[in-house]
Design a protein around this motif. Structure first.
Motif, mmCIF file in Angstrom:
data_model
loop_
_atom_site.group_PDB
_atom_site.id
_atom_site.type_symbol
_atom_site.label_atom_id
_atom_site.label_comp_id
_atom_site.label_asym_id
_atom_site.label_seq_id
_atom_site.Cartn_x
_atom_site.Cartn_y
_atom_site.Cartn_z
ATOM 1 N N ALA A 159 24.040 28.118 19.683
ATOM 2 C CA ALA A 159 25.372 27.023 20.247
ATOM 3 C C ALA A 159 26.403 28.365 20.395
ATOM 4 O O ALA A 159 27.437 28.323 21.155
ATOM 5 C CB ALA A 159 25.735 26.229 19.089
ATOM 6 N N SER A 160 26.540 29.682 19.746
ATOM 7 C CA SER A 160 27.388 30.830 19.560
ATOM 8 C C SER A 160 27.403 31.156 21.010
ATOM 9 O O SER A 160 28.515 31.929 21.354
ATOM 10 C CB SER A 160 27.137 31.562 18.510
ATOM 11 O OG SER A 160 25.847 32.226 18.788
ATOM 12 N N ALA A 161 26.241 31.148 21.866
ATOM 13 C CA ALA A 161 26.439 31.815 23.140
ATOM 14 C C ALA A 161 27.007 30.809 24.345
ATOM 15 O O ALA A 161 27.148 31.369 25.314
ATOM 16 C CB ALA A 161 25.111 32.073 23.551
ATOM 17 N N LEU A 162 27.209 29.594 23.664
ATOM 18 C CA LEU A 162 27.808 28.436 24.881
ATOM 19 C C LEU A 162 29.318 28.394 24.848
ATOM 20 O O LEU A 162 29.926 28.045 23.823
ATOM 21 C CB LEU A 162 27.135 27.243 24.701
ATOM 22 C CG LEU A 162 25.358 27.385 24.438
ATOM 23 C CD1 LEU A 162 24.885 26.031 24.068
ATOM 24 C CD2 LEU A 162 24.822 27.880 25.650
ATOM 25 N N ILE A 163 29.983 28.481 25.792
ATOM 26 C CA ILE A 163 31.328 28.140 25.977
ATOM 27 C C ILE A 163 31.468 26.934 26.611
ATOM 28 O O ILE A 163 31.055 26.712 27.747
ATOM 29 C CB ILE A 163 31.994 29.383 26.672
ATOM 30 C CG1 ILE A 163 31.618 30.748 26.390
ATOM 31 C CG2 ILE A 163 33.535 29.219 26.692
ATOM 32 C CD1 ILE A 163 31.930 31.039 24.586
ATOM 33 N N GLU A 164 32.059 25.936 25.863
ATOM 34 C CA GLU A 164 32.143 24.598 26.540
ATOM 35 C C GLU A 164 33.341 24.330 27.307
ATOM 36 O O GLU A 164 34.504 24.833 27.068
ATOM 37 C CB GLU A 164 32.061 23.634 25.298
ATOM 38 C CG GLU A 164 30.821 23.683 24.707
ATOM 39 C CD GLU A 164 30.735 22.576 23.300
ATOM 40 O OE1 GLU A 164 31.412 21.723 23.683
ATOM 41 O OE2 GLU A 164 29.882 22.676 22.464
ATOM 42 N N GLU A 165 33.206 23.495 28.579
ATOM 43 C CA GLU A 165 34.411 23.169 29.231
ATOM 44 C C GLU A 165 34.299 21.586 29.496
ATOM 45 O O GLU A 165 32.901 21.226 29.507
ATOM 46 C CB GLU A 165 34.464 23.965 30.571
ATOM 47 C CG GLU A 165 35.520 25.034 30.523
ATOM 48 C CD GLU A 165 37.094 24.276 30.387
ATOM 49 O OE1 GLU A 165 37.231 23.154 30.677
ATOM 50 O OE2 GLU A 165 38.003 24.873 30.340
ATOM 51 N N SER A 166 35.232 21.053 30.300
ATOM 52 C CA SER A 166 35.154 19.492 30.642
ATOM 53 C C SER A 166 34.466 19.310 31.857
ATOM 54 O O SER A 166 34.182 18.029 32.053
ATOM 55 C CB SER A 166 36.602 19.001 30.537
ATOM 56 O OG SER A 166 37.155 19.791 31.586
ATOM 57 N N SER A 167 34.375 20.148 32.738
ATOM 58 C CA SER A 167 33.327 19.717 34.138
ATOM 59 C C SER A 167 32.968 20.931 34.560
ATOM 60 O O SER A 167 33.136 21.994 34.402
ATOM 61 C CB SER A 167 34.422 19.144 34.938
ATOM 62 O OG SER A 167 35.424 20.093 35.388
#
Length: 256
Positions: A159-167
């Motif tokens: 999860a530390s490698a994932l940068i979350e966005e809304s779309s």
């Protein structure tokens, strides 16, 4: 009362009930509005000049017309749409990957399109990853709660490698702005994104295939009107059988 008269009255009663049921069923559907939630993910679903459009949007709009359903469309962040449709009857979420982890969350209408996703990257120092487990060394943009996020984690990406966005649209902007090094998309989706900003296909590198399972569907709340769901499935089947579904897809292919 004579037996024949009793039987005659019973038959009239049964016929009356059946007649009312036959009339009520279409009205039940006609009196319900199907509210569709989707994200900004061109060319499948997106808002432009105030109109919601895209491949899956046009399929849903055509299916609603065939099924004589009143349908409205809203573009929202994917995670919000997912939450609303899970809890609200007569709503649909699209374009939704049908995965085992989601199977019991929705009623499924489709399939609409096959699903094959790839990891795309740019400006990676050193040798690019060739296996999914090597992706952990990258900063990867993902859409919050999307299927690709689950696929990456299942492949061993922390999860530390994932940068979350809304779309998807927002993740693509991060990739082009070098705020992340990689993202997941379909070939059709990435090609559309690159054309939309005037970038050549060589602007990104296709690293590896992430997933080719699930297929894309309309995902309806489990408490939705059963007749509505059935009519929508029948409409999608008809669109595929008479070639209109393929014609919609071709409308979004680039000009030769």
């Amino acid at each position: 009362m004579p037996t024949r008269l009793v039987l005659a009255n019973l038959l009239l009663l049964v016929a009356s009930i059946a007649s009312r049921s036959a009339i009520a069923a279409p009205q039940d559907v006609a009196n319900h509005r199907l509210v569709a939630y989707t994200e900004q993910w061109p060319p499948y679903n997106f808002s432009e000049s105030g109109k919601v459009q895209g491949i899956a949007t046009d399929i849903l709009r055509a299916a609603c017309e065939l099924a004589e359903l009143r349908c409205s469309f809203q573009v929202v962040p994917w995670a919000r749409g997912y939450k609303v449709v899970r809890s609200t009857a007569n709503t649909v979420l699209y374009t939704t990957a049908r995965k085992p982890s989601r199977e019991d969350h929705f009623l499924w209408v489709g399939p609409l399109l096959p699903r094959t996703t790839w990891v795309y990257a740019r400006n990676i120092p050193g040798a690019p990853p060739r296996e999914a487990k090597e992706l952990a060394q990258l900063r990867i943009g993902v859409v919050r709660e999307e299927a690709a996020m689950q696929d990456l984690q299942a492949a061993g990406v922390p999860a530390s490698a994932l940068i979350e966005e809304s779309s998807n649209d927002a993740v693509f902007r991060m990739l082009m702005g070098d705020m992340v090094q990689a993202m997941v998309d379909t070939e059709v989706g990435m090609a559309w994104n690159l054309r939309s900003v005037g970038r050549p296909t060589g602007s990104v590198t296709k690293l590896l295939k992430l997933s080719d399972d699930g297929g894309y569907y309309f995902a309806l709340n489990r408490q939705s009107n059963p007749l509505m769901v059935r009519k929508l499935q029948q409409a999608v089947d008809k669109l595929r059988a008479d070639g209109r579904l393929d014609a919609i897809v071709k409308n979004y292919e680039p000009a030769p």
